[in-house]
Every structure is written in structure tokens, then in C-alpha cells.
Design a protein around this motif. Structure first.
Motif, PDB file in Angstrom:
ATOM      1  N   GLU A  29       0.807  -1.220   0.000  1.00  0.00           N
ATOM      2  CA  GLU A  29       0.000   0.000   0.000  1.00  0.00           C
ATOM      3  C   GLU A  29       0.840   1.270   0.000  1.00  0.00           C
ATOM      4  O   GLU A  29       0.336   2.354   0.296  1.00  0.00           O
ATOM      5  N   ALA A  30       2.100   1.159  -0.329  1.00  0.00           N
ATOM      6  CA  ALA A  30       2.982   2.327  -0.305  1.00  0.00           C
ATOM      7  C   ALA A  30       2.589   3.303  -1.406  1.00  0.00           C
ATOM      8  O   ALA A  30       2.043   2.922  -2.438  1.00  0.00           O
ATOM      9  N   ARG A  31       2.854   4.576  -1.147  1.00  0.00           N
ATOM     10  CA  ARG A  31       2.625   5.591  -2.164  1.00  0.00           C
ATOM     11  C   ARG A  31       3.735   6.626  -2.083  1.00  0.00           C
ATOM     12  O   ARG A  31       4.401   6.765  -1.060  1.00  0.00           O
ATOM     13  N   MET A  32       3.920   7.346  -3.169  1.00  0.00           N
ATOM     14  CA  MET A  32       4.922   8.400  -3.207  1.00  0.00           C
ATOM     15  C   MET A  32       4.326   9.631  -2.532  1.00  0.00           C
ATOM     16  O   MET A  32       3.378  10.226  -3.028  1.00  0.00           O
ATOM     17  N   VAL A  33       4.863   9.979  -1.389  1.00  0.00           N
ATOM     18  CA  VAL A  33       4.346  11.131  -0.654  1.00  0.00           C
ATOM     19  C   VAL A  33       4.942  12.409  -1.219  1.00  0.00           C
ATOM     20  O   VAL A  33       6.021  12.385  -1.834  1.00  0.00           O
ATOM     21  N   PRO A  34       4.250  13.542  -1.049  1.00  0.00           N
ATOM     22  CA  PRO A  34       4.755  14.797  -1.605  1.00  0.00           C
ATOM     23  C   PRO A  34       6.175  15.154  -1.148  1.00  0.00           C
ATOM     24  O   PRO A  34       6.936  15.758  -1.911  1.00  0.00           O
ATOM     25  N   ALA A  35       6.551  14.778   0.059  1.00  0.00           N
ATOM     26  CA  ALA A  35       7.904  15.077   0.544  1.00  0.00           C
ATOM     27  C   ALA A  35       8.962  14.456  -0.351  1.00  0.00           C
ATOM     28  O   ALA A  35      10.041  15.030  -0.529  1.00  0.00           O
ATOM     29  N   MET A  36       8.669  13.306  -0.930  1.00  0.00           N
ATOM     30  CA  MET A  36       9.634  12.641  -1.801  1.00  0.00           C
ATOM     31  C   MET A  36       9.858  13.448  -3.074  1.00  0.00           C
ATOM     32  O   MET A  36      10.994  13.621  -3.515  1.00  0.00           O
ATOM     33  N   LEU A  37       8.779  13.945  -3.656  1.00  0.00           N
ATOM     34  CA  LEU A  37       8.903  14.760  -4.867  1.00  0.00           C
ATOM     35  C   LEU A  37       9.618  16.070  -4.558  1.00  0.00           C
ATOM     36  O   LEU A  37      10.543  16.467  -5.276  1.00  0.00           O
ATOM     37  N   HIS A  38       9.222  16.734  -3.494  1.00  0.00           N
ATOM     38  CA  HIS A  38       9.846  18.006  -3.132  1.00  0.00           C
ATOM     39  C   HIS A  38      11.317  17.821  -2.763  1.00  0.00           C
ATOM     40  O   HIS A  38      12.159  18.662  -3.103  1.00  0.00           O
ATOM     41  N   GLY A  39      11.629  16.736  -2.077  1.00  0.00           N
ATOM     42  CA  GLY A  39      13.020  16.464  -1.728  1.00  0.00           C
ATOM     43  C   GLY A  39      13.873  16.217  -2.955  1.00  0.00           C
ATOM     44  O   GLY A  39      14.996  16.731  -3.058  1.00  0.00           O
ATOM     45  N   ALA A  40      13.353  15.434  -3.915  1.00  0.00           N
ATOM     46  CA  ALA A  40      14.108  15.158  -5.132  1.00  0.00           C
ATOM     47  C   ALA A  40      14.319  16.435  -5.948  1.00  0.00           C
ATOM     48  O   ALA A  40      15.405  16.665  -6.489  1.00  0.00           O
ATOM     49  N   LEU A  41      13.297  17.266  -6.034  1.00  0.00           N
ATOM     50  CA  LEU A  41      13.442  18.531  -6.760  1.00  0.00           C
ATOM     51  C   LEU A  41      14.428  19.458  -6.060  1.00  0.00           C
ATOM     52  O   LEU A  41      15.233  20.130  -6.721  1.00  0.00           O
ATOM     53  N   THR A  42      14.382  19.485  -4.736  1.00  0.00           N
ATOM     54  CA  THR A  42      15.334  20.300  -3.976  1.00  0.00           C
ATOM     55  C   THR A  42      16.753  19.823  -4.224  1.00  0.00           C
ATOM     56  O   THR A  42      17.674  20.629  -4.413  1.00  0.00           O
ATOM     57  N   MET A  43      16.936  18.506  -4.237  1.00  0.00           N
ATOM     58  CA  MET A  43      18.267  17.957  -4.510  1.00  0.00           C
ATOM     59  C   MET A  43      18.755  18.350  -5.902  1.00  0.00           C
ATOM     60  O   MET A  43      19.925  18.693  -6.085  1.00  0.00           O
ATOM     61  N   LEU A  44      17.867  18.300  -6.884  1.00  0.00           N
ATOM     62  CA  LEU A  44      18.251  18.647  -8.251  1.00  0.00           C
ATOM     63  C   LEU A  44      18.681  20.108  -8.342  1.00  0.00           C
ATOM     64  O   LEU A  44      19.757  20.421  -8.864  1.00  0.00           O
ATOM     65  N   VAL A  45      17.855  20.996  -7.831  1.00  0.00           N
ATOM     66  CA  VAL A  45      18.150  22.433  -7.921  1.00  0.00           C
ATOM     67  C   VAL A  45      19.416  22.787  -7.144  1.00  0.00           C
ATOM     68  O   VAL A  45      20.302  23.491  -7.660  1.00  0.00           O
ATOM     69  N   THR A  46      19.533  22.294  -5.922  1.00  0.00           N
ATOM     70  CA  THR A  46      20.702  22.636  -5.112  1.00  0.00           C
ATOM     71  C   THR A  46      21.964  21.946  -5.632  1.00  0.00           C
ATOM     72  O   THR A  46      23.050  22.515  -5.545  1.00  0.00           O
ATOM     73  N   GLY A  47      21.827  20.753  -6.197  1.00  0.00           N
ATOM     74  CA  GLY A  47      22.989  20.075  -6.774  1.00  0.00           C
ATOM     75  C   GLY A  47      23.554  20.837  -7.961  1.00  0.00           C
ATOM     76  O   GLY A  47      24.771  21.017  -8.079  1.00  0.00           O
TER      77      GLY A  47
END
Length: 117
Positions: free
Chosen positions: A34-52
């Protein structure tokens, strides 16, 4: 400029914490299917991309050495993570193998950052 670089590194760490934290909060649900992709995962990945990307630019602006192969590998992993999270973000349930790949690649990305010198 070093203060700015350190601040962006801090934001990068916050991004990885959000991505990994979102994954870890869904581990029990993953076992039940029943796992789902929570919004924190998307925001964290985008933050990593921009800051990287910002970190690479800031380090090159300061004439610090940048291992482009390492950055390329980390970017490739992050693009896969971001793609999976983005595509599956609206699904009520995500298949356990897909969800596990996101968590596994996130951990691999962390260890590449720490161990590849």
C-alpha cells in the motif's frame, strides 16, 4: 562565497532527508503493498536537483575542482528517482519493487556522495 556554498549544501541535505524520510515513512505500507509516493519525496528530489546544480555552478565559479564523472552518475540516479516519483505521485498504491528502487537509488546516491572522492 564559502558561506553560500555551505548554505546550499545544507539545503541539499534537507532535500535528501525529505526524500529518504518520505521513503522510510512508507516502509511498513510497502510491506502491505500500500505504499505511495508522498509529496515530501517529490519536493526532496526537486530540492536535490536544484541545489545540486547550484553547487556545481558555485564550486566551478570558485575554481574548486569538480569531479564531473561523479556528478554525472549522481545526476543520472537522481533523474531516475525523480522520474519514478513524478510518474507515480498520484497513484494510490505503488508496486513494492518500484518503491524499493526509489529507496535503493536514494541510498546509493548518498553513499556515492560520501565515499567517492
Amino acid at each position: 562565497m564559502d558561506v553560500l556554498i555551505h548554505a546550499v549544501v545544507g539545503l541539499h541535505i534537507i532535500g535528501i532527508a525529505a526524500l529518504l524520510g518520505g521513503f522510510l515513512t512508507q516502509m511498513k505500507a510497502m510491506g502491505k503493498g500500500e505504499a505511495r509516493m508522498v509529496p515530501a519525496m517529490l519536493h526532496g528530489a526537486l530540492t536535490m536537483l536544484v541545489t545540486g546544480v547550484a553547487l556545481v555552478g558555485l564550486n566551478q565559479a570558485e575554481d574548486y575542482s569538480v569531479n564531473t564523472v561523479k556528478i554525472g552518475v549522481k545526476l543520472a540516479l537522481l533523474v531516475v528517482i525523480l522520474g519514478l516519483v513524478y510518474v507515480k505521485r498520484d497513484d494510490d498504491k505503488v508496486e513494492a519493487p518500484v518503491f524499493g528502487v526509489v529507496g535503493g537509488l536514494t541510498v546509493v546516491n548518498i553513499f556515492i556522495a560520501l565515499l567517492w572522492t
